[in-house]
Design a protein around this motif. Structure first.
Motif, mmCIF file in Angstrom:
data_model
loop_
_atom_site.group_PDB
_atom_site.id
_atom_site.type_symbol
_atom_site.label_atom_id
_atom_site.label_comp_id
_atom_site.label_asym_id
_atom_site.label_seq_id
_atom_site.Cartn_x
_atom_site.Cartn_y
_atom_site.Cartn_z
ATOM 1 N N SER A 112 -56.850 -5.404 39.829
ATOM 2 C CA SER A 112 -55.685 -6.057 39.209
ATOM 3 C C SER A 112 -55.992 -7.430 38.604
ATOM 4 O O SER A 112 -55.646 -7.684 37.444
ATOM 5 C CB SER A 112 -54.560 -6.170 40.247
ATOM 6 N N GLU A 116 -55.680 -8.075 34.540
ATOM 7 C CA GLU A 116 -54.708 -9.066 34.058
ATOM 8 C C GLU A 116 -55.404 -10.084 33.160
ATOM 9 O O GLU A 116 -54.878 -10.479 32.106
ATOM 10 C CB GLU A 116 -54.049 -9.770 35.243
ATOM 11 N N VAL A 195 -49.665 -3.985 32.356
ATOM 12 C CA VAL A 195 -49.756 -5.448 32.360
ATOM 13 C C VAL A 195 -49.009 -6.091 31.192
ATOM 14 O O VAL A 195 -48.195 -7.001 31.409
ATOM 15 C CB VAL A 195 -51.226 -5.914 32.403
#
Length: 258
Positions: A112, A116, A195
């Motif tokens: 993650s 991002e 995202v």
């Protein structure tokens, strides 16, 4: 890294637009090797995990096919073997379909922070997101896990009837794999574009609603992405490239939102 500001593609975007985003993503990734490396690291770990699971399934697929087709025990030898071959093939196709979605979900959750950063870097090079929401890492992780569970569950529910449809002669070996790729591609597009949508405060339901207006574009990116992510080790490089392409696709879809 800088890229020209993105403007909406003239006319309604279609399959070629989705494919074009993959081509642009390859260029961005190889001009910025750091992004490629960041996106590949989580994919390596998940690839090893999923590959182990598929190897185990391949070892036991004969027994599974026999268990699924007890009605064929009294059939002639050639018919019984043919039926169980089709059953085994259907099991493998179903497992691959779910594992590709699960692979993507697990990789995006594990990586993650990396993804991002990739998405923000790409979007900043395209003019940024002026109204971006600043969510904490913990919140982004929770949203990623929640959405991934939903999408994996949806994938299982859809692929289960397709698994049984794989028993149908000819259709099960031609039409059904195409449907599986389309369903898997659509779900992957929803996963990979999480995202950029979340940065704008949009939910999974809203993401699906917006992308549904551009089915051709979504499948033009999603189906090749699904096929690439289904190939062990190729998926390691495919992950960051598809993720960049999905960011471009999300910006295109959002720029056309009424």
């Amino acid at each position: 890294m800088s890229h020209p500001a993105q403007v909406p593609t003239p006319g309604k975007p279609g399959v070629l637009t989705g494919l074009g985003f993959l081509g642009r993503a390859v260029g961005i990734a190889f001009r910025s090797p750091k992004l490629l490396l960041l996106g590949a690291i989580p994919a390596v770990l998940t690839t090893l995990l999923m590959l182990g699971g598929l190897i185990t399934l391949a070892y036991w697929v004969g027994d599974l096919a026999t268990w699924l087709t007890p009605f064929a025990d009294t059939w002639s030898d050639w018919l019984r073997q043919a039926t169980r071959f089709v059953a085994g093939l259907a099991v493998v196709l179903g497992a691959v379909a779910v594992s590709v979605v699960a692979f993507t979900a697990i990789t995006l959750v594990v990586g993650s922070p990396f993804y991002e950063h990739i998405s923000e870097t790409v979007e900043d090079g395209l003019g940024g997101v002026p109204d971006a929401e600043k969510a904490s890492w913990g919140r982004m992780l929770w949203l990623g896990i929640r959405d991934s569970i939903v999408l994996v569950a949806v994938s299982i529910l859809i692929n289960l009837p397709l698994l049984f449809a794989g028993f149908i002669p000819v259709v099960g070996q031609t039409v059904i794999p195409v449907l599986v790729a389309c369903v898997g591609g659509w779900i992957l597009a929803l996963e990979f574009s999480a995202v950029p949508f979340t940065r704008r405060g949009l939910t999974l339901k809203q993401r699906h609603h917006i992308l549904r207006r551009h089915r051709g574009m979504v499948l033009g990116l999603g189906v090749p992405a699904y096929l690439l992510c289904a190939i062990p080790f190729v998926s390691i490089l495919a992950m960051p490239i598809v993720f960049i392409a999905a960011t471009l696709m999300a910006r295109e879809a959002l720029s056309r939102r009424p």
